[in-house]
Write a protein that holds these residues in place. Structure first.
Motif, PDB file in Angstrom:
ATOM      1  N   ALA A 258       0.873  -1.181   0.000  1.00 23.17           N
ATOM      2  CA  ALA A 258       0.000   0.000   0.000  1.00 23.17           C
ATOM      3  C   ALA A 258       0.904   1.223   0.000  1.00 23.17           C
ATOM      4  N   THR A 259       0.350   2.330  -0.451  1.00 26.66           N
ATOM      5  CA  THR A 259       1.088   3.594  -0.420  1.00 26.66           C
ATOM      6  C   THR A 259       0.853   4.223   0.943  1.00 26.66           C
ATOM      7  N   VAL A 260       1.764   3.926   1.852  1.00 24.47           N
ATOM      8  CA  VAL A 260       1.617   4.368   3.244  1.00 24.47           C
ATOM      9  C   VAL A 260       2.071   5.817   3.351  1.00 24.47           C
ATOM     10  N   VAL A 261       1.243   6.653   3.989  1.00 23.88           N
ATOM     11  CA  VAL A 261       1.585   8.068   4.151  1.00 23.88           C
ATOM     12  C   VAL A 261       1.948   8.422   5.590  1.00 23.88           C
ATOM     13  N   ARG A 262       1.457   7.648   6.553  1.00 17.31           N
ATOM     14  CA  ARG A 262       1.815   7.862   7.959  1.00 17.31           C
ATOM     15  C   ARG A 262       1.750   6.523   8.675  1.00 17.31           C
ATOM     16  N   GLU A 263       2.570   6.385   9.705  1.00 17.84           N
ATOM     17  CA  GLU A 263       2.486   5.203  10.564  1.00 17.84           C
ATOM     18  C   GLU A 263       2.664   5.661  11.995  1.00 17.84           C
ATOM     19  N   SER A 264       1.982   4.990  12.926  1.00 17.23           N
ATOM     20  CA  SER A 264       2.247   5.207  14.344  1.00 17.23           C
ATOM     21  C   SER A 264       2.311   3.831  14.990  1.00 17.23           C
ATOM     22  N   GLU A 265       2.565   3.826  16.266  1.00 10.84           N
ATOM     23  CA  GLU A 265       2.650   2.544  16.989  1.00 10.84           C
ATOM     24  C   GLU A 265       1.360   1.739  16.840  1.00 10.84           C
ATOM     25  N   THR A 266       0.231   2.444  16.746  1.00  8.92           N
ATOM     26  CA  THR A 266      -1.060   1.749  16.763  1.00  8.92           C
ATOM     27  C   THR A 266      -1.841   1.839  15.453  1.00  8.92           C
ATOM     28  N   THR A 267      -1.369   2.656  14.502  1.00  9.22           N
ATOM     29  CA  THR A 267      -2.155   2.911  13.281  1.00  9.22           C
ATOM     30  C   THR A 267      -1.281   2.897  12.035  1.00  9.22           C
ATOM     31  N   VAL A 268      -1.937   2.715  10.881  1.00 12.09           N
ATOM     32  CA  VAL A 268      -1.296   2.876   9.570  1.00 12.09           C
ATOM     33  C   VAL A 268      -2.253   3.709   8.708  1.00 12.09           C
ATOM     34  N   ALA A 269      -1.708   4.636   7.949  1.00 12.40           N
ATOM     35  CA  ALA A 269      -2.515   5.452   7.017  1.00 12.40           C
ATOM     36  C   ALA A 269      -1.952   5.266   5.614  1.00 12.40           C
ATOM     37  N   PHE A 270      -2.834   4.988   4.659  1.00 10.77           N
ATOM     38  CA  PHE A 270      -2.393   4.720   3.281  1.00 10.77           C
ATOM     39  C   PHE A 270      -3.451   5.220   2.303  1.00 10.77           C
ATOM     40  N   ARG A 271      -2.999   5.447   1.050  1.00 14.86           N
ATOM     41  CA  ARG A 271      -3.918   5.982   0.042  1.00 14.86           C
ATOM     42  C   ARG A 271      -4.932   4.919  -0.385  1.00 14.86           C
ATOM     43  N   ASP A 272      -6.186   5.360  -0.541  1.00 15.06           N
ATOM     44  CA  ASP A 272      -7.225   4.463  -1.037  1.00 15.06           C
ATOM     45  C   ASP A 272      -6.920   4.092  -2.486  1.00 15.06           C
ATOM     46  N   ILE A 273      -7.097   2.817  -2.816  1.00 17.70           N
ATOM     47  CA  ILE A 273      -6.780   2.335  -4.166  1.00 17.70           C
ATOM     48  C   ILE A 273      -7.753   2.895  -5.210  1.00 17.70           C
ATOM     49  N   ASN A 274      -8.917   3.319  -4.772  1.00 22.69           N
ATOM     50  CA  ASN A 274      -9.957   3.838  -5.672  1.00 22.69           C
ATOM     51  C   ASN A 274     -10.434   5.190  -5.138  1.00 22.69           C
ATOM     52  N   PRO A 275      -9.576   6.227  -5.272  1.00 22.83           N
ATOM     53  CA  PRO A 275      -9.860   7.486  -4.578  1.00 22.83           C
ATOM     54  C   PRO A 275     -11.149   8.155  -5.038  1.00 22.83           C
ATOM     55  N   GLN A 276     -11.884   8.670  -4.065  1.00 24.19           N
ATOM     56  CA  GLN A 276     -13.153   9.364  -4.326  1.00 24.19           C
ATOM     57  C   GLN A 276     -13.009  10.878  -4.215  1.00 24.19           C
ATOM     58  N   ALA A 277     -11.790  11.330  -4.015  1.00 23.20           N
ATOM     59  CA  ALA A 277     -11.494  12.771  -3.919  1.00 23.20           C
ATOM     60  C   ALA A 277     -10.012  12.924  -4.231  1.00 23.20           C
ATOM     61  N   PRO A 278      -9.570  14.144  -4.553  1.00 25.78           N
ATOM     62  CA  PRO A 278      -8.138  14.328  -4.850  1.00 25.78           C
ATOM     63  C   PRO A 278      -7.236  13.811  -3.726  1.00 25.78           C
ATOM     64  N   SER A 279      -7.693  13.954  -2.496  1.00 23.91           N
ATOM     65  CA  SER A 279      -6.977  13.358  -1.364  1.00 23.91           C
ATOM     66  C   SER A 279      -7.919  12.365  -0.687  1.00 23.91           C
ATOM     67  N   HIS A 280      -7.551  11.102  -0.675  1.00 22.47           N
ATOM     68  CA  HIS A 280      -8.391  10.056  -0.072  1.00 22.47           C
ATOM     69  C   HIS A 280      -7.469   9.037   0.594  1.00 22.47           C
ATOM     70  N   VAL A 281      -7.388   9.148   1.909  1.00 18.82           N
ATOM     71  CA  VAL A 281      -6.475   8.316   2.709  1.00 18.82           C
ATOM     72  C   VAL A 281      -7.310   7.523   3.710  1.00 18.82           C
ATOM     73  N   LEU A 282      -6.909   6.274   3.943  1.00 18.25           N
ATOM     74  CA  LEU A 282      -7.549   5.429   4.952  1.00 18.25           C
ATOM     75  C   LEU A 282      -6.638   5.356   6.167  1.00 18.25           C
ATOM     76  N   VAL A 283      -7.221   5.544   7.348  1.00 17.81           N
ATOM     77  CA  VAL A 283      -6.466   5.378   8.594  1.00 17.81           C
ATOM     78  C   VAL A 283      -7.034   4.162   9.305  1.00 17.81           C
ATOM     79  N   ILE A 284      -6.172   3.188   9.589  1.00 21.27           N
ATOM     80  CA  ILE A 284      -6.647   1.951  10.221  1.00 21.27           C
ATOM     81  C   ILE A 284      -5.856   1.671  11.494  1.00 21.27           C
TER      82      ILE A 284
END
Ligand code: 5GP
Ligand code: ZN
Length: 119
Positions: free
Chosen positions: A21-47
């Motif tokens: 995945a295209t990871v944009v941020r990571e923390s001890e408890t989370t990962v944030a990455f770009r959505d594979i099918n973006p619905q906006a110019p910026s569309h990131v998932l935080v899990i």
């Protein structure tokens, strides 16, 4: 067991690195990455790194990690420079609301006008 990685879960595999995945941020408890099918110019998932099927079950079992997801969503918005113009944080919950991946995730959407109410 609740919170343990699920072998059939796409987002657990992104956490483990088994699926790229295209990871944009990571923390001890989370990962944030770009959505594979973006619905906006910026569309990131935080899990969360831990597996819970949706935001409510995560918040009930691990409230601090649920808070981490929200905090990271705000940081993503700042990194993506959509915090000034406005952005939306969405937790689709249940298939009737469009949830397709049953590992809790926040969508962070911005970079265009966002209608209210959403469809
Ligand atoms: P949901 O529909 O469950 O709220 O959101 C799941 C999101 O995951 C969708 O927006 C979908 O585009 C995204 N998604 C599905 N498969 C993948 C994948 O393999 N990689 C990434 N980066 N996003 C995915
Ligand atoms: Zn999972």
């Amino acid at each position: 067991m609740a919170g343990e990685p699920q072998s059939d879960c796409l987002f657990c595999k992104i956490v483990s690195g088994d699926i790229p995945a295209t990871v944009v941020r990571e923390s001890e408890t989370t990962v944030a990455f770009r959505d594979i099918n973006p619905q906006a110019p910026s569309h990131v998932l935080v899990i969360p790194r831990v597996h819970y099927p949706d935001a409510a079950s995560l918040a009930a079992a691990e409230p601090r990690i649920a808070a981490d997801v929200l905090e990271e969503a705000g940081r993503v918005a700042a990194d993506e420079k959509v915090d000034g113009t406005g952005y939306r944080v969405v937790f689709n919950t249940g298939s009737g609301a469009g949830q397709t991946v049953f590992h809790a995730h926040a969508h962070v959407l911005g970079g265009r006008g966002l209608n209210w109410p959403p469809g």
